[in-house]
Design a protein around this motif. Sequence first.
Motif, PDB file in Angstrom:
ATOM      1  N   PRO A 161     -38.170  35.352  15.477  1.00  0.00           N
ATOM      2  CA  PRO A 161     -37.044  34.586  16.020  1.00  0.00           C
ATOM      3  C   PRO A 161     -35.928  34.316  15.022  1.00  0.00           C
ATOM      4  N   PHE A 162     -36.226  34.431  13.725  1.00  0.00           N
ATOM      5  CA  PHE A 162     -35.240  34.052  12.709  1.00  0.00           C
ATOM      6  C   PHE A 162     -34.699  35.288  12.005  1.00  0.00           C
ATOM      7  N   TRP A 163     -33.422  35.195  11.614  1.00  0.00           N
ATOM      8  CA  TRP A 163     -32.755  36.305  10.941  1.00  0.00           C
ATOM      9  C   TRP A 163     -31.736  35.740   9.960  1.00  0.00           C
ATOM     10  N   GLN A 164     -31.921  36.082   8.687  1.00  0.00           N
ATOM     11  CA  GLN A 164     -30.989  35.671   7.636  1.00  0.00           C
ATOM     12  C   GLN A 164     -30.729  34.158   7.631  1.00  0.00           C
ATOM     13  N   GLY A 165     -31.813  33.403   7.780  1.00  0.00           N
ATOM     14  CA  GLY A 165     -31.726  31.955   7.639  1.00  0.00           C
ATOM     15  C   GLY A 165     -31.337  31.189   8.880  1.00  0.00           C
ATOM     16  N   ALA A 166     -31.228  31.858  10.020  1.00  0.00           N
ATOM     17  CA  ALA A 166     -30.810  31.175  11.251  1.00  0.00           C
ATOM     18  C   ALA A 166     -31.694  31.614  12.414  1.00  0.00           C
ATOM     19  N   ALA A 178     -36.687  36.076  20.776  1.00  0.00           N
ATOM     20  CA  ALA A 178     -38.089  35.971  20.382  1.00  0.00           C
ATOM     21  C   ALA A 178     -38.475  37.124  19.463  1.00  0.00           C
ATOM     22  N   SER A 179     -37.935  38.311  19.754  1.00  0.00           N
ATOM     23  CA  SER A 179     -38.160  39.486  18.905  1.00  0.00           C
ATOM     24  C   SER A 179     -36.811  40.038  18.475  1.00  0.00           C
ATOM     25  N   TYR A 180     -36.250  39.451  17.421  1.00  0.00           N
ATOM     26  CA  TYR A 180     -35.010  40.018  16.894  1.00  0.00           C
ATOM     27  C   TYR A 180     -35.292  41.318  16.154  1.00  0.00           C
ATOM     28  N   ARG A 181     -36.524  41.507  15.688  1.00  0.00           N
ATOM     29  CA  ARG A 181     -36.899  42.790  15.094  1.00  0.00           C
ATOM     30  C   ARG A 181     -36.586  43.944  16.029  1.00  0.00           C
ATOM     31  N   ASP A 203     -43.804  43.818  17.655  1.00  0.00           N
ATOM     32  CA  ASP A 203     -43.703  43.157  16.357  1.00  0.00           C
ATOM     33  C   ASP A 203     -45.100  43.110  15.737  1.00  0.00           C
ATOM     34  N   VAL A 204     -45.160  43.051  14.398  1.00  0.00           N
ATOM     35  CA  VAL A 204     -46.447  42.728  13.800  1.00  0.00           C
ATOM     36  C   VAL A 204     -46.849  41.350  14.315  1.00  0.00           C
ATOM     37  N   GLY A 251     -37.112  41.254  24.307  1.00  0.00           N
ATOM     38  CA  GLY A 251     -36.788  40.780  22.968  1.00  0.00           C
ATOM     39  C   GLY A 251     -36.125  39.424  22.981  1.00  0.00           C
ATOM     40  N   ARG A 252     -35.297  39.188  23.960  1.00  0.00           N
ATOM     41  CA  ARG A 252     -34.600  37.902  24.075  1.00  0.00           C
ATOM     42  C   ARG A 252     -35.551  36.787  24.491  1.00  0.00           C
ATOM     43  N   SER A 253     -36.375  37.027  25.508  1.00  0.00           N
ATOM     44  CA  SER A 253     -37.183  35.962  26.104  1.00  0.00           C
ATOM     45  C   SER A 253     -38.537  35.782  25.447  1.00  0.00           C
ATOM     46  N   GLY A 254     -39.168  36.887  25.041  1.00  0.00           N
ATOM     47  CA  GLY A 254     -40.569  36.773  24.662  1.00  0.00           C
ATOM     48  C   GLY A 254     -41.368  36.250  25.846  1.00  0.00           C
ATOM     49  N   LEU A 255     -42.143  35.200  25.625  1.00  0.00           N
ATOM     50  CA  LEU A 255     -42.904  34.572  26.705  1.00  0.00           C
ATOM     51  C   LEU A 255     -42.305  33.239  27.125  1.00  0.00           C
ATOM     52  N   ASP A 256     -41.055  32.992  26.731  1.00  0.00           N
ATOM     53  CA  ASP A 256     -40.416  31.705  27.021  1.00  0.00           C
ATOM     54  C   ASP A 256     -39.217  31.827  27.947  1.00  0.00           C
TER      55      ASP A 256
END
Length: 369
Positions: free
Chosen positions: A161-166, A171-174, A234-235, A282-287
């Motif tokens: 969920p996090f990328w470069q400190g934000a 949910a999967s920005y990877r 994702d891992v 990737g945006r939602s994941g399970l939420d």
Amino acid sequence: MEEELLLVDASTGEPLAVSGAVLAAADRCAGECSKGRQEQEHVFEKELQREQVEFNTKPVTEMGELRDEIVRWRAEASRHAASAGALVAALGTSPLPVRPSLSAGKRYRWIAEQFCLTAQEQLTCGCHVHVAVESDAEGVAVLDRIRPWLPVLTAMSANSPFWQGADSGYASYRSRVWDRLPSAGPEGVFGSADRYHEHVRAMVDSGVLHDEGMIYFDARLSATYPTVEVRVADVCLEAGTTVLLAAVVRALVETAARAWRAGEPPARIGTGLLRLAAWRAGRSGLDGPLLHPRTMRETAPADAVLALYEYVREALVDHGDRDRVSAEIAVLLDRGNGARAQRALLSERGDLAGVVLGCAELTTAEPAS
């Protein structure tokens, strides 16, 4: 199974470019065990960036054995990382800001020169599942039939969920960073092994890609093993989720192969719709909502996951995995994936360093039996 792990500072949680030292420690250990006539495989490999390391399990048929493999090699990776002052963390991206350091090698230099900023920023950790197939014909038939179900696997495994400190809002920005590469993402229906190989040859011959190893489809025929390789996850933060993923993917491959042998055609869902489904996952994941694999319309995440379970249930029964998978899915839907765990850690510990260090603890924790 292939798992990519992030190497981080044991005090600050910041990514550390120490893969060379970690791999050297693993090689020393393998040599010492060999002299002592103990079994010690060379399972660790370098990846694109020096802040990560990959391991590969041996082929197994029983999920309990795979669980032991994942736990063993995560622990070994942690031990080798400690010799370089690092921890390993099963994170799809680094929560803390990072300027990745490219690994040495002619091929990696070519990638950096060809893809520029896309390659420079490509510090992502995935999980790849290999499932054996009897032939390329069966493998391509499987690829053609699993396409709509792959985004559900992304949602289940989402752990970045996090990328470069934000907080990225994803949910999967990877998955979004990975799909910047020109050969990544979903593909159309191939129809035959000959058409698949013709397509791959044309892509490599274009000059955009260095070699067949850069065919980064969501799922592909492995260039190394007689397998279908599913690459969308994702891992996973916890070893138990990795085992769940593997069991579901094996059942998905088997279900698709049975459909092919029975003469059932693949669903003719366009690649554009599959890209929307992958983005939504990737945006939602399970939420949040996902696109239902059968209708390509928004639905609750539990509905999409349970539709996948029902689709592969017969294969799960035949492999003896139904009860394990059913229980693990119930836990996953209730507790959430790695992305939810990371955000909960941020709320609990107050900063992203705490998230990373907490995830490092979970990475090597012993999963429930």
